[in-house]
Enzyme design. Structure first.
Site, PDB file in Angstrom:
ATOM      1  N   SER A 743      21.404 -11.488  57.082  1.00  0.00           N
ATOM      2  CA  SER A 743      21.812  -9.612  55.761  1.00  0.00           C
ATOM      3  C   SER A 743      23.317 -10.520  56.324  1.00  0.00           C
ATOM      4  O   SER A 743      24.115  -9.106  55.982  1.00  0.00           O
ATOM      5  CB  SER A 743      21.190  -9.023  57.398  1.00  0.00           C
ATOM      6  OG  SER A 743      21.952  -8.948  58.312  1.00  0.00           O
ATOM      7  N   LYS A 786      21.864  -0.881  62.739  1.00  0.00           N
ATOM      8  CA  LYS A 786      23.359  -1.271  62.022  1.00  0.00           C
ATOM      9  C   LYS A 786      23.719  -0.269  62.020  1.00  0.00           C
ATOM     10  O   LYS A 786      25.129   0.368  61.927  1.00  0.00           O
ATOM     11  CB  LYS A 786      22.037  -2.076  60.609  1.00  0.00           C
ATOM     12  CG  LYS A 786      22.370  -3.320  61.350  1.00  0.00           C
ATOM     13  CD  LYS A 786      21.520  -4.401  59.958  1.00  0.00           C
ATOM     14  CE  LYS A 786      20.999  -5.307  60.309  1.00  0.00           C
ATOM     15  NZ  LYS A 786      20.847  -5.783  58.963  1.00  0.00           N
TER      16      LYS A 786
END
Length: 818
Positions: A743, A786
């Site tokens: 990511s 996140k």
């Protein structure tokens, strides 16, 4: 007949003084040596001697050896036994001593004591002959009827004993092989006689006198054996009668004197255990096993080790809740109120519990679901499981699986092993006493694996709704129905859970809390709990929401609320010190007021009423109550802030971008820094990166090089070949932490584009996403964690892949609106 020369003992012998027993010729005795003169005898004569003569010593009976050398010798017994020391064993505990194994040779008479120190030595005269005796015919002629009478009694005595014993059979053979004149001494040392009687036999020098004194001892021993045999036969009959009567006494409960109290208690326990088995509601298969085991237990003596094992097994079978269950509380409205009171947020989890209650209202025999709460530490996974049990009205039992590496902890041990016991599942059912509790399998992602088996594999049967209705524990060896048990597992991550086990559970993600949720949790639950634990009241301390926000942002950085709870506890402890000091000061003021009142009573009476009212209202509080906790108080109590908003300062130059990462502890922001320098076109990566993240960095630089002309990206020399005479260094700060995952691709591309374009990246933007070599952005996981991490760091915008737009539904609206 040829004559033989007699065997002589030395004319001078060292004397061993003993008072414990009497050694007769032909017998063997062990004696302990611990006195001064006897120790010197052993050390200087026996241990240092090298000839056979040095092992011959004179044993003087009925004469204690003085404790020290300074004391004089006591009067010595006139006749002793010359002995051969066969064995010497020494020891220093509890004090220095020796143990001698000595065999008697013959009698001797002390003529004169020649020396007393270091051990006595005497001149002796031998009384018995040590020679090979002639044939038994000559002995019979000399002794006549006396010898025959003695031999007859000796044979009668030996034959009354158990001839199957090897020692008795050997003694019978010795009676025929040994000379008759040696038999009185040998048999006297074998039969039960006192030291005084043995001393009389030792003093009998004449063989005829010795026979006359020994025969009455043999007759006494024979009569005693006859009496013992007469009394032993009725006792055996009584034992048989007790065994025959025992079953009748169990039924009629007639008390008697044939069994002692312990046997009565054990028999009563077995009867009670049998009644419990008959009245229990266990399945037919389990009932057959218990009936079989109780029959074996009745025939088994209590001294057998298997007796206790079988009894423990039957007691466990009786105590298990085969058909005992609690009634569920199916009021959905009351359940929703209870869950909202116990926990703030967690809407998805509450919704799943209410769905289960609704289905239970429609179908009574619904199997218990297998839920797995996955989330960072401190978000309340374990406490939610306890609240679920409270909502349903069921019993709750927690099983900690962290570090378990033996499958026997789940399935139990087989009863063939020593110390066997059931597994934690069966033991938990015995503890709660019902067959439909809520079982919390805590830390299921931290199961181990060893030579004792894989506990995760053993859980497959437990957590499979199609199999756990016939769960078989190795200890029980009988199927038990677990289909009504509500299993709730907790984990921080699903990465370490085996795929087969993960497939059997319904995963419910429990993400971290937002700042607003943490403030509500702190003021609804944490602060009241800490005040109660520290004995404080809201009138003594006030913590505004602004202060709570400062604690969350400046002193903690976590997905849960454990650190926040510890910080609030530290504040309460500091306030408790102030309150205790204030009460101490007020007590001193009260004592000073009393002394002044005694000195000038009239002046105090004028102002007594208003002061007494103020004293009663603030008697237990310091004058500055309530204590308000502000930023300055936080700094005094908790120290300087641990975390600062440093995002804007770190993005003050090109080549820096902010990424987002997911960890089992929640989401985290991650800085990516890049720099370029003259070189040979090499790419350097630092920061403890995994292979996947290294590949993402190479993908990013390759895509930028292929699209440099399109986006007008050049190196320091103005070339579109970004690596032409240029080295690039990519660094991920917090180098002590291992980092990996795909990511970070978008963040690396943005960081390098900023470096080569010379444009700054906005300081309030974070990003996440995986890139491909063709420039596509692929979706990633952990979006909610996140985004919450970016929100905690004060960032305003987050760039995510478009295909992750669906994940924004689980994020609170106040976070998305910012």
């Amino acid at each position: 007949m040829s004559s033989v020369s007699p065997i002589q003992i030395p004319s001078r012998l060292p004397l061993l003084l003993t008072h414990e027993g009497v050694l007769l010729p032909g017998s063997t005795m062990r004696t302990s040596v611990d006195s001064a003169r006897n120790l010197q005898l052993v050390r200087n004569r026996l241990l240092k001697g090298t000839s056979l003569q040095s092992t011959i010593l004179g044993v003087i009976p009925n004469t204690p050896d003085p404790a020290s050398d300074a004391q004089d010798l006591p009067p010595l017994h006139r006749i002793g036994t010359a002995a051969l020391a066969v064995q010497v064993v020494g020891s220093n505990w509890p004090k220095p001593h020796y143990t001698l194994l000595i065999t008697g040779l013959c009698r001797f008479q002390i003529v004169q004591v020649l020396k007393e120190k270091p051990y006595p030595i005497a001149e002796v005269e031998q009384l018995d002959r040590l020679e090979e005796f002639p044939s038994t015919c000559k002995m019979r002629e000399e002794l006549g009827e006396l010898s025959e009478q003695f031999y007859k009694y000796a044979v009668q005595l030996v034959e009354m004993l158990d001839m199957s014993v090897p020692a008795v059979a050997k003694l019978r053979r010795l009676l025929d092989s040994l000379p008759r004149e040696a038999l009185p001494d040998i048999l006297t040392s074998i039969i039960r006689t006192s030291n005084k009687e043995k001393l009389q036999i030792l003093d009998a020098v004449s063989l005829e006198e010795r026979f006359k004194m020994t025969i009455p001892l043999l007759v006494r021993q024979i009569e005693g054996l006859k009496l013992l045999q007469k009394t032993r036969k009725p006792k055996q009959d009584d034992d048989k009668r007790v065994i025959a009567i025992r079953p009748i006494r169990r039924i009629t409960h007639i008390s008697g004197t044939l069994e002692d109290e312990d046997e009565d208690e054990d028999n009563d326990d077995i009867v009670m255990l049998e009644k419990k088995i008959q009245t229990s509601s266990m399945p037919e298969q389990a009932h057959k096993v218990c009936v079989k085991e109780i029959k074996r237990l009745k025939k088994m003596p209590q001294s057998m080790p298997e007796y206790a094992l079988t009894r423990n097994y039957l007691e466990l079978m009786v105590e298990l809740p085969w058909n005992k269950s609690t009634t569920d509380r199916l009021d959905i409205r009351a359940a929703r109120i209870l869950l909202d009171n116990d926990h703030y947020a967690m809407e998805k989890l509450k919704k799943r519990v209410l769905e289960y209650l609704a289905v239970r209202q429609l179908k009574n025999n619904l199997k218990g679901p297998i839920l797995c709460f996955v989330g960072p530490p401190g978000v309340g996974k374990t406490s939610v499981g306890r609240s679920v049990a409270k909502t349903l009205g069921r019993e709750f039992h927690r099983i900690a699986l962290g570090g378990v590496c033996d499958q026997s902890d789940i399935r139990g041990h087989r009863r063939t092993y020593v110390g066997s016991m059931p597994g934690r599942i069966i033991n938990g059912l015995k503890t709660v006493g019902v067959n439909n509790p809520v079982f919390l399998l805590d830390e299921v992602d931290k199961l181990g694996k060893s030579l004792q088996g894989d506990p995760a594999a053993a859980l497959l049967e437990v957590l499979d709704p199609e199999q756990n209705h016939n769960f078989t524990d190795h200890y029980l060896n009988v199927a038990f129905d677990l289909s009504q048990v509500l299993f709730i597992a907790t984990a921080n991550t699903t990465a370490t859970i085996p795929a087969a086990l993960l497939d059997r559970m319904e995963i419910i993600q429990v993400p971290g809390y937002t700042q607003e949720e943490k403030i509500e949790i702190a003021h609804r639950h944490l602060i009241p709990k800490q005040l109660e634990q520290h004995g404080l009241t809201p009138q003594q301390i006030q913590i505004p929401q602004v202060t709570t926000l400062d604690i969350i942002t400046r002193y903690t950085r976590e997905a849960g609320v454990r650190s926040l709870d510890r910080k609030l506890g530290a504040i309460c402890r500091a306030v408790a010190v102030k309150v205790a000091e204030g009460q101490h000061k007020e007590a001193k003021l009260d004592r000073s007021d009393v002394t002044e009142r005694e000195g000038c009573r009239e002046h105090i009476l004028e102002d007594e009423k208003p002061e007494s009212i103020s004293d009663t209202t603030d008697l237990a509080l310091p004058p500055e109550m309530p204590i308000l906790i502000d930023f300055h108080a936080l700094k005094d109590i908790l120290g300087p802030p641990m975390y600062e908003m440093e995002v804007s300062q770190r993005l003050s130059q090109p080549g820096v971008a902010i990424g987002l990462a997911w960890t089992p502890l929640g989401g985290e922001i991650m800085f990516v820094e890049a720099s370029r320098m003259d070189g040979e076109g090499q790419l350097t990566l630092t920061g403890q990166l995994g292979d996947v993240m290294k590949e993402s960095a190479h993908l990013a630089i390759s895509w930028l090089r292929s699209n440099a002309k399109k986006y007008q990206l050049t190196n320091a020399f103005g070339s579109f070949d970004l690596l032409d005479n240029t080295d690039i260094h990519l660094h991920f700060p917090a180098g002590a932490v291992t980092k990996d995952g795909p990511s970070a691709g978008v963040t690396i591309v943005t960081c390098l584009a900023s470096l080569f374009s010379g444009r700054l990246v906005r300081s309030d933007v974070a990003m996440t996403g995986e890139i491909t070599l063709r420039g596509l952005v692929l979706p990633v996981g952990g979006i909610k964690d996140k985004v919450l991490a970016a929100h905690r760091a004060g960032l305003k915008q987050v760039i995510i892949p478009r295909r992750n737009e669906k994940d924004l539904e689980g994020i609170p609206g106040n976070v998305c609106s910012m």
